[in-house]
Design an enzyme around this catalytic site. Structure first.
Site, PDB file in Angstrom:
ATOM      1  N   LYS A 233       0.607  -1.161   0.157  1.00  0.00           N
ATOM      2  CA  LYS A 233       0.019  -0.009   0.150  1.00  0.00           C
ATOM      3  C   LYS A 233       0.982   1.223  -0.039  1.00  0.00           C
ATOM      4  O   LYS A 233       2.054   1.335   0.462  1.00  0.00           O
ATOM      5  CB  LYS A 233      -0.766   0.055   1.068  1.00  0.00           C
ATOM      6  CG  LYS A 233      -2.298   0.973   1.152  1.00  0.00           C
ATOM      7  CD  LYS A 233      -3.264   0.008   0.426  1.00  0.00           C
ATOM      8  CE  LYS A 233      -4.379   0.860   0.125  1.00  0.00           C
ATOM      9  NZ  LYS A 233      -5.495   0.101  -0.506  1.00  0.00           N
TER      10      LYS A 233
HETATM   11  P1  NAD Z   1     -13.934   7.638  -2.642  1.00  0.00           P
HETATM   12  O1  NAD Z   1     -12.836   8.571  -2.245  1.00  0.00           O
HETATM   13  O2  NAD Z   1     -14.281   7.445  -3.968  1.00  0.00           O
HETATM   14  O3  NAD Z   1     -15.024   7.760  -1.638  1.00  0.00           O
HETATM   15  C1  NAD Z   1     -15.183   7.954  -0.205  1.00  0.00           C
HETATM   16  C2  NAD Z   1     -16.418   8.316   0.143  1.00  0.00           C
HETATM   17  O4  NAD Z   1     -16.562   8.341   1.669  1.00  0.00           O
HETATM   18  C3  NAD Z   1     -16.874   9.844  -0.492  1.00  0.00           C
HETATM   19  O5  NAD Z   1     -18.200   9.353  -0.810  1.00  0.00           O
HETATM   20  C4  NAD Z   1     -16.819  10.418   0.952  1.00  0.00           C
HETATM   21  O6  NAD Z   1     -17.624  11.515   0.655  1.00  0.00           O
HETATM   22  C5  NAD Z   1     -17.178   9.525   2.056  1.00  0.00           C
HETATM   23  N1  NAD Z   1     -16.770   9.978   3.212  1.00  0.00           N
HETATM   24  C6  NAD Z   1     -15.729  10.573   3.850  1.00  0.00           C
HETATM   25  N2  NAD Z   1     -15.613  10.877   5.069  1.00  0.00           N
HETATM   26  C7  NAD Z   1     -16.889  10.452   5.540  1.00  0.00           C
HETATM   27  C8  NAD Z   1     -17.454  10.540   6.712  1.00  0.00           C
HETATM   28  N3  NAD Z   1     -16.713  10.697   7.752  1.00  0.00           N
HETATM   29  N4  NAD Z   1     -18.803   9.777   6.651  1.00  0.00           N
HETATM   30  C9  NAD Z   1     -19.305   9.188   5.569  1.00  0.00           C
HETATM   31  N5  NAD Z   1     -18.740   9.300   4.409  1.00  0.00           N
HETATM   32  C10 NAD Z   1     -17.620   9.702   4.234  1.00  0.00           C
HETATM   33  O7  NAD Z   1     -13.259   6.344  -1.987  1.00  0.00           O
HETATM   34  P2  NAD Z   1     -13.434   4.575  -2.298  1.00  0.00           P
HETATM   35  O8  NAD Z   1     -12.419   4.152  -3.428  1.00  0.00           O
HETATM   36  O9  NAD Z   1     -14.763   4.445  -2.578  1.00  0.00           O
HETATM   37  O10 NAD Z   1     -12.859   3.920  -1.176  1.00  0.00           O
HETATM   38  C11 NAD Z   1     -13.746   3.632   0.010  1.00  0.00           C
HETATM   39  C12 NAD Z   1     -13.195   2.704   0.892  1.00  0.00           C
HETATM   40  O11 NAD Z   1     -13.222   1.588   0.192  1.00  0.00           O
HETATM   41  C13 NAD Z   1     -11.860   3.043   1.171  1.00  0.00           C
HETATM   42  O12 NAD Z   1     -11.671   2.381   2.488  1.00  0.00           O
HETATM   43  C14 NAD Z   1     -11.097   2.277   0.412  1.00  0.00           C
HETATM   44  O13 NAD Z   1      -9.760   1.566   0.946  1.00  0.00           O
HETATM   45  C15 NAD Z   1     -11.890   1.056   0.288  1.00  0.00           C
HETATM   46  N6  NAD Z   1     -11.492   0.362  -0.875  1.00  0.00           N
HETATM   47  C16 NAD Z   1     -11.675   0.759  -2.347  1.00  0.00           C
HETATM   48  C17 NAD Z   1     -11.329   0.085  -3.305  1.00  0.00           C
HETATM   49  C18 NAD Z   1     -11.446   0.699  -4.988  1.00  0.00           C
HETATM   50  O14 NAD Z   1     -11.353  -0.111  -5.768  1.00  0.00           O
HETATM   51  N7  NAD Z   1     -11.825   2.015  -4.837  1.00  0.00           N
HETATM   52  C19 NAD Z   1     -10.973  -1.208  -3.345  1.00  0.00           C
HETATM   53  C20 NAD Z   1     -11.005  -1.930  -2.012  1.00  0.00           C
HETATM   54  C21 NAD Z   1     -11.244  -1.109  -0.931  1.00  0.00           C
END
Ligand code: NAD
Length: 426
Positions: free
Chosen positions: A116
């Protein structure tokens, strides 16, 4: 052998994700009876690189940003893991996320180790030019760490396909060869895979469907709340809605929105596209807080935003029967036992959100083949991986009489430990 797992004091919770990861790792290794040498080798990352990146800002000043890349394990293959741009980035967080990648790749059976990366910055306050310079500087600093057969980054919170394109371009220039396989999650015209953007949310939906089958929950009669409306949250919500689930609440950093009749998710996605990424001002629901969303009386809860949202403090108030972890580490170690005692099934992050890395693997395979698959083929293969992984973990949970999280760790650690033993040591 004596157990290295110790029951934590009831009120102590682990809000450092590295501690949370380590508690589960220790619990699973004790059940597996893992020898001390392998335990010691797997508990810490293989490599940790921290760099300071001086960047020229648009106003003529120079700001120094701190970046990390942690390779937890390269046992099963080259290490794989996203890059996070956020003010919350710490070395401990990156270490935990890197280890989760090792377990995640092992659970779904793809030939990667775990890594990471992260840069402590707020990408929303950087101009496009500043973001590009920061990304290129980071790629330069990591040019001996990254590599299609060494370590392959991908997007995570705060990064996107454009940032992956800059990494691919900078790395290719440094090496003097076109090297699309050095990074996944690229725009499709640059060698990205069909289906990658939706892959994590799609895997969340497939895992949720598998779990609903075990719980005899009818999707057409089920309700769900989804925390976070970025890549993972919005796609999970959309695909669950397509399965007949009524999504009664969604949220993002602006707050949470509740409509007991169900929110039209396609409409909400259009709204977010129009506002440039926020649900702020969304009117198809009453405003509630993110804490209230977690505690709604729904069948399915999908935390898809941040770490440590369900903790020892609020776990007792969770009413969902099924939690499917879209985010990495949304449930603290202290919450696990409370949720288990309440009979809530939790599909852990290292299983539920592994659809993204599975299609990243497909992207890397396609880049190396120089031959591209249709979206239908990508989705079919990714769904198969997710369903098989779910069944493997479910079987392990029965065999060892543990919850799905510890079962997933057991499956993963067993696989990584056995390859470590086969490969041997100095
Ligand atoms: P992103 O940046 O696209 O979205 C994050 C979302 O969370 C946004 O809508 C943001 O407004 C919201 N958010 C932030 N703070 C918040 C709070 N306090 N309360 C409620 N909502 C809040 O990120 P993503 O890619 O969707 O990733 C989200 C999670 O999924 C992370 O933990 C990431 O590690 C995990 N993840 C992502 C992927 C991927 O392919 N994108 C894969 C595996 C895991």
């Amino acid at each position: 052998m004596t157990s290295r797992y110790k029951e934590p004091a009831p009120i102590k919770d682990h809000l450092n994700p590295l501690d949370s990861m380590m508690e589960r790792f220790s619990e699973a290794t004790s059940i597996l009876g893992l020898d001390d040498a392998t335990y010691d080798a797997l508990k810490s990352p293989e490599k940790t690189v921290t760099v300071n990146l001086p960047i020229s800002m648009d106003d003529g000043s120079v700001r120094v940003f701190e970046g990390h890349r942690v390779i937890h394990s390269a046992n099963l293959g080259p290490s794989k893991g996203g890059i996070r741009y956020s003010m919350g980035v710490t070395l401990d967080e990156v270490k935990a996320l890197a280890a989760w990648m090792t377990w995640k790749c092992a659970v779904v059976g793809i030939p990667y180790g775990g890594a990471k990366g992260g840069i402590k910055c707020d990408p929303r306050e950087l101009s496009r030019g500043e973001l590009e310079r920061l990304t290129r500087a980071y790629t330069n600093a990591m040019s001996t760490v990254f590599g299609p057969e060494r370590d392959i980054p991908a997007p995570d919170v705060g990064t996107n396909p454009q940032i992956m394109a800059w990494i691919m371009d900078e790395y290719s220039k440094l090496k003097g060869v076109s090297s699309p396989a050095v990074v996944t999650g690229k725009p499709i015209v640059l060698g990205g895979s069909q289906g990658r953007l939706e892959a994590t949310g799609r895997g969340v939906m497939v895992s949720a469907r598998s779990a609903m089958g075990k719980l005899k929950m009818n999707p057409g009669k089920a309700t769900a709340a989804v925390q976070g409306f970025g890549n993972v949250g919005s796609i999970s919500a959309k695909l669950l809605e397509e399965q007949g689930v009524t999504i009664v609440a969604i949220s993002d950093v602006s707050g949470a929105y509740y409509n007991k009749e169900g929110i039209d998710i396609v409409n909400a996605i259009k709204y977010v596209e129009k506002t440039g990424g926020t649900l702020e001002g969304f009117t198809d629901g009453d405003m509630i807080t993110n804490d209230e969303l977690l505690e709604l009386d729904v069948d399915v809860l999908v935390p898809a935003a941040l770490e440590d949202q369900i903790t020892a403090e609020n776990a007792d108030r969770i009413k969902a029967r099924l939690i499917v972890e879209g985010a990495n580490g949304p449930t603290s170690y202290g919450a696990d036992k409370v949720l288990n005692d309440k009979g809530i099934m939790v599909i852990p992050d290292i299983l539920a959100n592994a659809g993204g890395v599975s299609v990243s693997y497909f992207e890397w395979v396609q880049n190396r083949l120089g031959y591209f698959w249709t979206e239908e083929r990508v989705n079919r293969r990714a769904d198969r991986i997710m369903k098989q992984a779910f069944e493997t973990v479910y079987k392990a949970s029965r065999k060892y009489k543990v919850d799905m999280r510890i079962a997933a760790y057991i499956v993963a650690i067993d696989k990584v430990a056995s390859t470590k033993r086969l490969r041997g040591t100095f």
